[in-house]
Design an enzyme around this catalytic site. Structure first.
Site, mmCIF file in Angstrom:
data_model
loop_
_atom_site.group_PDB
_atom_site.id
_atom_site.type_symbol
_atom_site.label_atom_id
_atom_site.label_comp_id
_atom_site.label_asym_id
_atom_site.label_seq_id
_atom_site.Cartn_x
_atom_site.Cartn_y
_atom_site.Cartn_z
ATOM 1 N N HIS A 29 0.864 -1.183 0.000
ATOM 2 C CA HIS A 29 0.000 0.000 0.000
ATOM 3 C C HIS A 29 0.895 1.226 0.000
ATOM 4 C CE1 HIS A 29 -3.788 2.176 0.818
ATOM 5 N NE2 HIS A 29 -2.968 3.060 1.355
ATOM 6 N N CYS A 30 0.779 2.030 -1.055
ATOM 7 C CA CYS A 30 1.653 3.191 -1.216
ATOM 8 C C CYS A 30 0.938 4.433 -0.689
ATOM 9 C CB CYS A 30 2.024 3.376 -2.685
ATOM 10 S SG CYS A 30 3.146 4.766 -2.968
ATOM 11 N N PRO A 31 1.445 5.071 0.368
ATOM 12 C CA PRO A 31 0.787 6.293 0.858
ATOM 13 C C PRO A 31 0.906 7.455 -0.105
ATOM 14 C CG PRO A 31 2.843 5.911 2.034
ATOM 15 C CD PRO A 31 2.617 4.701 1.177
ATOM 16 N N ASN B 69 -1.977 6.944 -2.210
ATOM 17 C CA ASN B 69 -3.225 6.733 -1.468
ATOM 18 C C ASN B 69 -4.005 5.578 -2.094
ATOM 19 O OD1 ASN B 69 -5.090 7.218 0.596
ATOM 20 N ND2 ASN B 69 -6.277 8.656 -0.652
ATOM 21 N N ASN B 70 -3.284 4.547 -2.458
ATOM 22 C CA ASN B 70 -3.876 3.415 -3.164
ATOM 23 C C ASN B 70 -2.962 2.209 -3.003
ATOM 24 O OD1 ASN B 70 -5.629 1.932 -4.712
ATOM 25 N ND2 ASN B 70 -5.059 2.884 -6.654
#
Length: 351
Positions: A183-185, A188-189
């Site tokens: 999950h890549c901040p 945001n996805n």
């Protein structure tokens, strides 16, 4: 005579029975406490027993509050991270247009001006396109229908639903993701099956753009840095407000681009290795543990999802379709050939 013997034996039996009753009443509390302890320990073991429990499971249980805090912070600050990426990228683009581009047009020869104009705008378009696609494209989720063509290999403990192969549960999105990488901040996805190409392409073109900006602005950076070093001299240099703003903007843009090039370049190299091996970030950790487990048994681990370096890149870029399942075929048309053309154009420009 017989009567005396019978009376004597009856008295002795009565005494022995009294002694036994006395002993039972004397040790009754101790025996009761011992029975309660054994029963409680048996209940505790029956409730907590798990044949798959190991040190990793214990550590996960201990760090569960930390995971909960990080998941909620990442979930709420995802929009902030995306806005930060847009603001920082826009600031560098504005500095290039306002400060550097006029200087390039005045001082550089016409071929170099043409090169910087074409390559810079092409790289910028690729960054914007792939970042937008990585944010807006869903990573892919398992089908919700009870009857599906996709074979489930396990049941998700949190979704309580069938989980296909290479599917993992994201605690931030609170749902299972197909071929989840992480999950890549900054997006945001989740990075999963359908947007992994866009994420990698964004990392690639952002790294290329930062390296391009750092290399092409090296001389300007040193001139601006030397000018800033003279601000503290006595008497102070006669720089106008616009000149001071120009010096600080050039230094800011160069430092930011160089830092992003190092950090994002390392991430891009890491994902290049994973793609070549046919793994994701989560599968890398799982396969390493499985490899150690099989080595103890004298066996050799083989990744069932690896088709060789070239085959893995074909699958990743969407060129090879024969190895995809029913769900994986559904969304290949959107970005497969666009990404392939982009990679060919990148190799052409770098050559």
């Amino acid at each position: 005579m017989r009567t005396r013997r019978w009376i004597f034996s009856a008295i002795m039996r009565l005494l022995l029975r009294c002694l036994r009753i006395g002993q039972r009443h004397r040790f009754w509390p101790t025996q009761k406490v011992r029975q309660l302890w054994l029963y409680g320990r048996l209940c505790l073991r029956s409730l907590l027993y798990n044949s798959f429990t190991d040190s990793d499971t214990a550590l996960d249980a201990l760090f569960e509050p930390v995971y909960w805090l990080v998941d909620h912070i990442t979930r709420w600050f995802g929009v902030v991270f995306v806005a930060l990426v847009i603001i920082l990228t826009s600031s560098v683009v504005c500095i290039v247009y306002v400060c550097l581009l006029p200087l390039i047009l005045r001082t550089y020869p016409l071929p170099w001006v043409f090169w910087h104009f074409i390559y810079g705008h092409w790289n910028l378009v690729m960054i914007v396109f792939h970042y937008y696609m990585a944010i807006t494209t869903q990573p892919g989720y398992p089908p919700q229908q009870s009857k599906s063509d996709i074979a489930a290999v396990s049941i998700c403990k949190k979704c309580i639903a069938p989980k296909p192969a290479r599917t993992h549960h994201c605690s931030i999105c609170n749902r299972c993701v197909l071929k989840m990488d992480h999950h890549c901040p900054w997006l945001n996805n989740c990075v999963g099956h359908f947007n992994h190409r866009y994420f990698f392409s964004f990392c690639l073109f952002m790294t290329m753009g930062c390296i391009y900006s750092s290399v092409s602005g090296w001389d300007m950076f040193w001139e601006a840095y030397a000018a800033i070093e003279t601000y503290g001299q006595t008497p102070p240099p006669t720089f106008s407000f616009h000149e001071r703003a120009f010096h600080k903007s050039v230094v800011y843009a160069w430092v930011l681009c160089s830092s992003v090039a190092l950090a994002l370049g390392a991430l891009m190299i890491w994902h290049t290795v994973l793609i070549t091996r046919g793994e994701t970030s989560i599968e890398r950790h799982i396969n390493r543990k499985e490899k150690k487990r099989l080595q103890k048994k004298g066996k050799v681990f083989r990744n069932p999802y690896s088709y060789g370096p070239l085959g893995n890149w074909k699958v990743f870029l969407g060129v090879e379709r024969k190895r995809y399942g029913a769900v994986e075929r559904k969304n290949l048309e959107v970005g497969s050939y666009i990404t392939l053309v982009v990679f060919l154009a990148a190799s052409f420009f770098w050559a």
